[in-house]
Design a protein around this motif. Structure first.
Motif, PDB file in Angstrom:
ATOM      1  N   VAL A 151     -23.648  -8.741 -21.036  1.00  0.00           N
ATOM      2  CA  VAL A 151     -24.511  -8.856 -19.856  1.00  0.00           C
ATOM      3  C   VAL A 151     -25.812  -8.094 -20.078  1.00  0.00           C
ATOM      4  CG1 VAL A 151     -24.709  -8.314 -17.412  1.00  0.00           C
ATOM      5  CG2 VAL A 151     -22.547  -9.186 -18.315  1.00  0.00           C
ATOM      6  N   MET A 152     -25.728  -6.918 -20.717  1.00  0.00           N
ATOM      7  CA  MET A 152     -26.934  -6.140 -20.973  1.00  0.00           C
ATOM      8  C   MET A 152     -27.885  -6.884 -21.895  1.00  0.00           C
ATOM      9  SD  MET A 152     -28.826  -3.588 -20.459  1.00  0.00           S
ATOM     10  CE  MET A 152     -27.745  -2.533 -19.487  1.00  0.00           C
ATOM     11  N   GLN A 153     -27.363  -7.548 -22.919  1.00  0.00           N
ATOM     12  CA  GLN A 153     -28.226  -8.323 -23.806  1.00  0.00           C
ATOM     13  C   GLN A 153     -28.928  -9.449 -23.053  1.00  0.00           C
ATOM     14  OE1 GLN A 153     -25.113  -9.113 -26.798  1.00  0.00           O
ATOM     15  NE2 GLN A 153     -26.513  -8.293 -28.345  1.00  0.00           N
ATOM     16  N   LEU A 154     -28.194 -10.127 -22.179  1.00  0.00           N
ATOM     17  CA  LEU A 154     -28.795 -11.208 -21.400  1.00  0.00           C
ATOM     18  C   LEU A 154     -29.868 -10.673 -20.458  1.00  0.00           C
ATOM     19  CD1 LEU A 154     -25.601 -13.307 -20.545  1.00  0.00           C
ATOM     20  CD2 LEU A 154     -27.407 -13.889 -22.167  1.00  0.00           C
ATOM     21  N   ILE A 155     -29.617  -9.511 -19.842  1.00  0.00           N
ATOM     22  CA  ILE A 155     -30.625  -8.911 -18.967  1.00  0.00           C
ATOM     23  C   ILE A 155     -31.869  -8.533 -19.773  1.00  0.00           C
ATOM     24  CG2 ILE A 155     -31.138  -6.880 -17.555  1.00  0.00           C
ATOM     25  CD1 ILE A 155     -28.251  -6.959 -16.578  1.00  0.00           C
ATOM     26  N   ASN A 156     -31.666  -7.959 -20.960  1.00  0.00           N
ATOM     27  CA  ASN A 156     -32.800  -7.593 -21.807  1.00  0.00           C
ATOM     28  C   ASN A 156     -33.640  -8.801 -22.180  1.00  0.00           C
ATOM     29  OD1 ASN A 156     -31.902  -4.987 -21.697  1.00  0.00           O
ATOM     30  ND2 ASN A 156     -31.384  -4.823 -23.872  1.00  0.00           N
ATOM     31  N   VAL A 157     -32.972  -9.865 -22.636  1.00  0.00           N
ATOM     32  CA  VAL A 157     -33.702 -11.069 -23.039  1.00  0.00           C
ATOM     33  C   VAL A 157     -34.439 -11.671 -21.846  1.00  0.00           C
ATOM     34  CG1 VAL A 157     -33.448 -13.429 -23.916  1.00  0.00           C
ATOM     35  CG2 VAL A 157     -32.171 -11.569 -24.971  1.00  0.00           C
ATOM     36  N   GLY A 158     -33.767 -11.737 -20.699  1.00  0.00           N
ATOM     37  CA  GLY A 158     -34.408 -12.290 -19.508  1.00  0.00           C
ATOM     38  C   GLY A 158     -35.596 -11.462 -19.060  1.00  0.00           C
ATOM     39  N   ALA A 159     -35.453 -10.134 -19.070  1.00  0.00           N
ATOM     40  CA  ALA A 159     -36.557  -9.260 -18.655  1.00  0.00           C
ATOM     41  C   ALA A 159     -37.748  -9.394 -19.594  1.00  0.00           C
ATOM     42  CB  ALA A 159     -36.083  -7.813 -18.607  1.00  0.00           C
ATOM     43  N   ILE A 160     -37.479  -9.454 -20.890  1.00  0.00           N
ATOM     44  CA  ILE A 160     -38.569  -9.574 -21.866  1.00  0.00           C
ATOM     45  C   ILE A 160     -39.266 -10.913 -21.734  1.00  0.00           C
ATOM     46  CG2 ILE A 160     -39.092  -9.734 -24.340  1.00  0.00           C
ATOM     47  CD1 ILE A 160     -36.894  -7.633 -24.786  1.00  0.00           C
ATOM     48  N   LEU A 161     -38.502 -11.989 -21.576  1.00  0.00           N
ATOM     49  CA  LEU A 161     -39.122 -13.302 -21.390  1.00  0.00           C
ATOM     50  C   LEU A 161     -40.010 -13.325 -20.153  1.00  0.00           C
ATOM     51  CD1 LEU A 161     -36.253 -15.803 -22.306  1.00  0.00           C
ATOM     52  CD2 LEU A 161     -38.358 -15.352 -23.584  1.00  0.00           C
ATOM     53  N   LEU A 162     -39.527 -12.725 -19.079  1.00  0.00           N
ATOM     54  CA  LEU A 162     -40.323 -12.680 -17.844  1.00  0.00           C
ATOM     55  C   LEU A 162     -41.619 -11.908 -18.066  1.00  0.00           C
ATOM     56  CD1 LEU A 162     -40.542 -13.267 -14.814  1.00  0.00           C
ATOM     57  CD2 LEU A 162     -39.283 -11.143 -14.393  1.00  0.00           C
ATOM     58  N   VAL A 163     -41.527 -10.768 -18.749  1.00  0.00           N
ATOM     59  CA  VAL A 163     -42.725  -9.961 -19.013  1.00  0.00           C
ATOM     60  C   VAL A 163     -43.696 -10.712 -19.912  1.00  0.00           C
ATOM     61  CG1 VAL A 163     -43.558  -7.874 -20.166  1.00  0.00           C
ATOM     62  CG2 VAL A 163     -41.589  -7.753 -18.628  1.00  0.00           C
ATOM     63  N   LEU A 164     -43.188 -11.328 -20.976  1.00  0.00           N
ATOM     64  CA  LEU A 164     -44.070 -12.018 -21.922  1.00  0.00           C
ATOM     65  C   LEU A 164     -44.745 -13.226 -21.281  1.00  0.00           C
ATOM     66  CD1 LEU A 164     -42.008 -11.908 -25.245  1.00  0.00           C
ATOM     67  CD2 LEU A 164     -43.949 -10.488 -24.571  1.00  0.00           C
TER      68      LEU A 164
END
Length: 302
Positions: A151-164
């Motif tokens: 779940v943490m990996q998915l949150i990280n990827v989602g947060a980074i995609l949103l920021v980028l």
């Protein structure tokens, strides 16, 4: 085939982290136009700060785990903003006008300082966070083998995609993005057209530092630890990756870094991991040598 799918899933997380780091580095380098050796150290410093403050909140302030993690994140962003402001005003702004090549030496000194601050603050020990949101999410399974991400990996990827995505849209459509491109192309001409070059310069350096801080925080949340020496290897990788992707375009630099992260992960899954860094650095050097053109070096003069 399922094993390959698992490696691709693992590569998504590392690709996102590299992409965020490359985006921030290109954003800063667009106006500085000199190698920033402090960038990787700021990444590691932010992650380590988050962990150390979280440990303090847990053992001294007796906070709950969510509260102590939140306190660590706020502290990491605050320190990263402070370091970014100091770099923009006291290092880059002064040296870019007088002796721009000295920026490389100055940022190397800043990197050593940040590494030593982290080492002294941690008393040369490694502190670890407990596993956070480590529950596996199954994407495919065959027999006893399951392709998963936490779940943490998915949150990280989602947060980074949103920021980028948000940052890319802002660079394309906002007034700051227009001014940033003008300063990157020709700071003197931009100043003659009424652009506040020093303000653009400071904001770009600060934004790049906050991107490094976010990457460091997300890395610490996933792995549980970021040591004071981690930034050296990450900084060198981002320096080469961004050079291949292009310093003048943060989105393109992020895309190149994402490809690099995926290639690095696939190498780890199929080839000896002790040769991974040597292989990827050799590949990056080959790409730099074989590039058909070279970028003109310009320095923004705030």
């Amino acid at each position: 085939m399922l094993y390959l799918f698992q490696q691709i899933l693992n590569g998504l997380h590392m690709s996102a982290l590299y992409a965020l780091l490359a985006f921030g580095y290109a954003l800063t380098n667009g106006v500085v136009r000199r190698t920033n050796l402090a960038y990787g150290a700021l990444f590691a410093f932010s992650g380590q700060t988050m962990i150390l403050v979280a440990v303090f909140g847990w053992h001294v302030l007796w906070l709950t785990l969510p509260a102590t993690v939140a306190l660590g994140i706020l502290a990491a962003f605050a320190y990263a903003a402070l370091v970014g402001a100091i770099l923009a005003r006291s290092v880059f702004a002064r040296l870019a006008i007088r002796t721009p090549n000295a920026i490389v030496v100055a940022t190397h000194g800043v990197a050593l300082m940040l590494m030593e601050i982290g080492r002294i603050a941690s008393e040369t020990r490694d502190f670890w966070l407990p596993p956070l949101l480590a529950w596996p999410v199954v994407f495919a399974s065959q027999g006893d083998f399951r392709a998963t991400l936490t779940v943490m990996q998915l949150i990280n990827v989602g947060a980074i995609l949103l920021v980028l995505i948000s940052a890319t849209i802002a660079l394309e459509r906002s007034r700051f993005g227009q001014r940033w491109r003008a300063v990157c192309d020709d700071p003197k001409a931009a100043a003659m057209c009424g652009v506040d070059v020093p303000a653009v310069f400071r904001h770009a350096v600060l934004a790049g530092g906050l991107a490094a801080a976010l990457a460091g925080i997300l890395t610490a949340l996933h792995f549980g630890n970021v040591s004071f020496g981690t930034g050296l290897v990450f900084g060198l990788k981002i320096l080469f990756v961004t050079a291949v992707g292009g310093y003048d375009s943060p989105p393109r630099a992020a895309a190149g870094a994402a490809i690099f992260g995926m290639a690095e992960t696939l190498w780890s899954g199929y080839f000896p991991i002790e040769w991974r860094d040597a292989a990827v650095f050799l590949g990056l050097v080959a790409l730099l040598v074989l590039r058909p053109g070279h970028e003109e070096t310009r320095v923004a003069q705030p």
